[in-house]
Design an enzyme around this catalytic site. Sequence first.
Site, PDB file in Angstrom:
ATOM      1  N   LYS A  39      66.906  60.893 -32.174  1.00  0.00           N
ATOM      2  CA  LYS A  39      67.878  61.069 -31.569  1.00  0.00           C
ATOM      3  C   LYS A  39      67.726  59.185 -31.286  1.00  0.00           C
ATOM      4  O   LYS A  39      66.924  58.591 -30.944  1.00  0.00           O
ATOM      5  CB  LYS A  39      68.379  61.315 -30.208  1.00  0.00           C
ATOM      6  CG  LYS A  39      67.123  61.746 -29.612  1.00  0.00           C
ATOM      7  CD  LYS A  39      67.949  62.718 -28.165  1.00  0.00           C
ATOM      8  CE  LYS A  39      66.311  62.966 -27.570  1.00  0.00           C
ATOM      9  NZ  LYS A  39      66.827  63.766 -26.004  1.00  0.00           N
ATOM     10  N   TYR A 267      65.176  31.193 -12.045  1.00  0.00           N
ATOM     11  CA  TYR A 267      66.517  31.719 -11.190  1.00  0.00           C
ATOM     12  C   TYR A 267      65.022  32.339  -9.469  1.00  0.00           C
ATOM     13  O   TYR A 267      64.133  32.903  -9.959  1.00  0.00           O
ATOM     14  CB  TYR A 267      67.135  32.413 -11.837  1.00  0.00           C
ATOM     15  CG  TYR A 267      67.891  32.597 -12.521  1.00  0.00           C
ATOM     16  CD1 TYR A 267      68.775  32.091 -12.048  1.00  0.00           C
ATOM     17  CD2 TYR A 267      68.211  33.525 -13.391  1.00  0.00           C
ATOM     18  CE1 TYR A 267      69.816  31.522 -13.628  1.00  0.00           C
ATOM     19  CE2 TYR A 267      68.549  33.234 -14.892  1.00  0.00           C
ATOM     20  CZ  TYR A 267      69.910  32.060 -14.708  1.00  0.00           C
ATOM     21  OH  TYR A 267      70.792  31.561 -15.478  1.00  0.00           O
TER      22      TYR A 267
END
Length: 388
Positions: A39, A267
């Site tokens: 999955k 940043y």
Amino acid sequence: MFDEIRPTRVEVNLDSIVHNFREIKRVVGDRVKVMGVVKANAYGHGAYHVAKALVENGVDYLAVATVEEALELRSYGITAPVLILGYTPLSQAGEAVEKDVTFTAFDLKYVKELGEIASRKGKKAKIHVKIDTGMGRIGYTDFDLAEREIEEMSKLEGIELEGIFSHFATSDEKDKDYAREQFERFADMLKRLEKRGVNITLKHIANSGAITDLNYAYLDMVRPGITLYGSYPSNDVNKILDLRPAMNFKTKIVYIKEVPENTSISYGRTFITKRPSKIATLPIGYADGLNRLLSNNHEVLVRGKYVPIVGRVCMDQTMIDVTEVEGVEVGDEVVIFGEQEGKRITADDIAKKLRTIPHEVYCGISRRVPRIYIYRGEVFDVKNYLKI
């Protein structure tokens, strides 16, 4: 190698996955079947390529989370049995019935309607009934109701009752008391059905943690997930498998600049150089799967040396301090996790820093990162999800 794709890429060694599968088979024995869990795009490794390699090496069953994942495997020609572990809306069931996909069931009304859909197509819908023994997700919790409804399911036209399963919540923890309670509840459910004469071929509950620690829970089939990909589910399980990590997450330096002391990087100015420094820029960011929480909190490998991420990880770019790396150049390989010159960083290492599990680290690598597949010792395919 592979200059035509992004410098940021994942290498998936399918030989390692096959090795891990064989290790699991060694531990559980030939009598016990193995359902390989693929999955979430095989935990980010690539569902089709992983499924194909597992099928070629003898896996008995495959498991996915959604009907779309099951149909994707069928579209690639994977014909092995595939169980959808989650709920499948009846509105999506028709094609899955046609493609011989196995459904998870936990409600008689649903199964009756599923059987009608299958009968109209001249087919039988194969189901595995889910019992909630303590996970708190889908599945029967009322065992009196469950045994009555499961008996009725076994007699329905258009339905093949092939399996019954449950899922452990704490099999990878040191304290096994709750896991033992869950198994006892599941065993009780199986006994109830036996008394009613309901014969079910495949009974399964053992996930990766149970494979290593709860051999009494193997039953007819086990469901390895994270161990197939080379990680243990936690540090508390027995390390009885010789696991090989299958994924390397890499990029390359695209820019190097020399900056003076007191230069801010990225940043928020969360990193300011304390000396004249060499700062390299990498074309990788949190949109690729390099978690922003690794800002100023992770080291990568460059020329066999551990070097720190400096400043905040951006969406698409990240900076590292390569001041101590002799001869560093634009184009040098950078390992986020994986091996380089005998040194290793693992997804487990990153998971610890993020206070999460390796499953999330693997699954977090986005579709814009190309996958390079190695099988039988050779590169045999490159998957670029964004290539049209």
